[in-house]
Design a protein around this motif. Structure first.
Motif, short mmCIF file in Angstrom:
data_model
loop_
_atom_site.label_atom_id
_atom_site.label_comp_id
_atom_site.label_asym_id
_atom_site.label_seq_id
_atom_site.Cartn_x
_atom_site.Cartn_y
_atom_site.Cartn_z
N UNK A 53 0.83 -1.20 0.00
CA UNK A 53 0.00 0.00 0.00
C UNK A 53 0.87 1.25 0.00
N UNK A 54 0.62 2.10 -0.97
CA UNK A 54 1.43 3.31 -1.09
C UNK A 54 1.29 4.17 0.15
N UNK A 55 0.07 4.26 0.65
CA UNK A 55 -0.18 5.11 1.81
C UNK A 55 0.58 4.63 3.03
N UNK A 56 0.49 3.35 3.30
CA UNK A 56 1.14 2.81 4.49
C UNK A 56 2.66 2.87 4.36
N UNK A 57 3.12 2.49 3.20
CA UNK A 57 4.57 2.47 3.00
C UNK A 57 5.17 3.86 3.17
N UNK A 58 4.51 4.83 2.59
CA UNK A 58 5.08 6.17 2.61
C UNK A 58 5.08 6.76 4.01
N UNK A 59 4.24 6.20 4.86
CA UNK A 59 4.18 6.70 6.22
C UNK A 59 5.48 6.39 6.96
N UNK A 64 9.38 7.07 -1.74
CA UNK A 64 8.27 6.28 -2.26
C UNK A 64 8.43 5.95 -3.73
N UNK A 66 7.62 7.97 -6.05
CA UNK A 66 6.52 8.63 -6.74
C UNK A 66 6.77 10.13 -6.75
N UNK A 119 0.48 15.89 0.66
CA UNK A 119 1.22 14.82 0.00
C UNK A 119 2.69 14.73 0.40
N UNK A 122 5.14 12.48 2.79
CA UNK A 122 4.59 11.14 2.83
C UNK A 122 4.56 10.54 1.43
N UNK A 123 3.60 10.96 0.63
CA UNK A 123 3.33 10.22 -0.59
C UNK A 123 4.32 10.45 -1.73
#
Lengths: 338, 338
Positions: A53-59, A64, A66, A119, A122-123
DNA sequence: CTGTTAGCGCCTTCAA
DNA sequence: TTGAAGGCGCTAACAG
């Protein structure tokens, strides 16, 4: 295959009979996993169709892979830049995330700050800001401004020569014999709009034509906000014979308004725009306009961002590309007054 | 103002002298906070320029207020759809996140599944899938397919009539007198490509012209993958007098290859494309093509998605729009053989 | 080489 | 009306 779109790292770990951290190591190619275990984990990942999961990973991790493109909305201008941005990012190992952060129909000052705050950190690892409207923020990730509407010397910037472009456009109208030339200006708080208006004033001044303030109306860059001022400009006895609009979309709107009022373009009214978005050439009255090299600008902005991320840094902190006149069918010589 | 782009909810809580959960309640307009406290928190939020992190928030709450547009890459086709999508989302209370998930230059089957897995359940509440290539996945969020390349009856779909469009294009070439007509096909594994090739075969069949297999080459929808097959088609003594390409980008590429070989378009070779992306009309040889109503398709797909989210559901599970012939300058009647 | 532990920033029970 | 505690999915020390 049991495509389970919601599999988490825990599912993978359980199914492979290892711990989550082992799975994490396999995913991120860290040392300290035997090839046998890694192979088994990889097979389970494939079976389950697992994607992190992009969201969880980036946390958790700062990187990322991205890159963000922050725009107010997806309209012809920003999507044209997006093509160039996408082209430059091709094969560079990043994925692209374009975020349209303007929520309401009203122009919202500082939308890019909000988007960036949501964003960044994190993202996304870096961002291209398309037509940002504020300056001076303290960015935490590498950022490049593309056609900023406010000056901000603190970040690398790509734009085009708004002043010279506007002069070019109005000069052309003057050469066609027009003397009563109106301006459908952009937003007075935006730098690019100010420059275009200044170019208009310069060109008229150089021709010895005094400025008539009533011939300058604020159109605001958006078709909906341009309707009323366009009408105000055209629905009067001493209407101008030509209009220079701050961008293509409001220029097109101006032609539509003119037609509603029974005016033919270019016979009764010449109209010139700014930007040269694809729509300009495809409109039923192909638009004469000042072209910005949008695709190229997008490409360069992304190159700069990639260099920033490389650590090689952009050679130039600010790059201003040339604008050019594209003559189509919305302008004509002023007919001799009978 | 002390714009601190990285403020977290903890910073806000500390600065306001309350707990994080209280701040959270204020942000999300939950009950159970006195107006005095709420007011103070709101002031601190404004002062700090705090914005909740999309990544973190989406990890906990199912709803994010963000809709996804999943594309392989940002090229003329997808960005044109994006405009329509953006238009339809305007003022509907959602923000848009367009994600380009194709990493390498090679066409990657199932990129949309990967993107969806990375974003769904967390970052986005729903998604428009642009030209998805696989089917049958078990989506967890509302999803609409836009111009799918694989049939998937399980999700609402918007596309255009590929078969009829191809027939239209080839029939036009036949009417111009062409008999030796080649096809630069798309990818054989993709549904839309198959339909376009079928339309080609149908039109030739109806005219009583046998299919010459050597006149069908796989171009693959992308300029880079189309170069070699275009050359194979044109660099031979018995070359065709007309080429029907599976999309505009490869049609444009075909013209470029033809020019390199010393062939003039349309005098020596007629070329017709498919899609009618803006680039088709702006190419130095304006392209005759089969138009898909891209903007409209994007608009409708987003409408459908919004209805899905409303719970009102799309009235039609599948909508196929009509294609049309746009004649420009890349096609000409076959000159009588000397 | 592997697993346990501790959070990233946020929201949501559940007590106080 | 408020706050403490737990956990979303994941990664990064640190032990074993």
């Amino acid at each position: 295959m049991p495509v389970q779109l919601n599999a988490t790292i825990v599912d993978v770990a359980r199914s492979a009979g290892v711990s989550v951290s082992t799975v994490s190591k396999v995913i991120n190619a860290r040392y300290g996993v035997s090839e046998r275990t890694a192979e088994r984990v990889r097979r389970v990942i494939a079976e389950l169709g697992y994607e992190s999961s992009l969201g969880a990973r980036s946390l958790r991790s700062q990187r990322t892979g991205v890159l963000g493109v922050l725009v107010a909305e997806f309209e012809p201008f920003s999507t044209e830049l997006l093509k160039g941005i996408g082209q430059a990012a091709e094969g560079r190992g990043y994925e692209l995330l374009a975020y349209a952060g303007r929520t309401g129909p009203q122009p919202q000052l500082g939308w890019e700050r909000r988007s960036l705050a949501r964003l960044s950190g994190t993202l996304i690892d870096g961002a291209v800001l398309v037509t940002p409207t504020v300056s001076g923020a303290d960015y935490r990730i590498p950022v490049v401004a593309l056609d900023p509407h406010a000056d901000d010397s603190s970040i690398p910037t790509v734009d085009s020569d708004n002043l010279a472009g506007a002069e070019l456009g109005v000069s052309y109208l003057l050469r066609l014999g027009h003397r009563r030339i109106a301006m459908l200006a952009g937003r007075p708080d935006l730098n690019s709009a100010q420059l275009r208006e200044q170019g208009y004033r310069n060109a008229l001044g150089a021709a010895g034509i005094p400025i008539d303030p009533s011939l300058i109306q604020v159109g605001g860059f958006r078709p909906d906000s341009a309707t009323a001022p366009a009408r105000a400009l055209l629905d009067r006895p001493d209407r101008p014979t030509a209009v220079f609009a701050a961008n293509d979309l409001t220029a097109i709107r101006t032609i539509e308004v003119a037609n509603e009022l029974g005016l033919r373009v270019p016979e009764d009214l010449s109209v010139i725009g700014f930007d040269d978005v694809p729509d300009a050439s495809q409109f039923r009255t192909p638009l004469t306009t000042i072209a910005q090299p949008l695709y190229e600008m997008g490409r360069i902005a992304m190159e700069m961002l990639l260099q920033l991320l490389d650590g090689t840094g952009p050679a130039q902190p600010r790059l201003t590309l040339a604008t050019s006149l594209v003559v189509r069918e919305s302008t004509a010589p002023l007919p001799p007054t009978p």
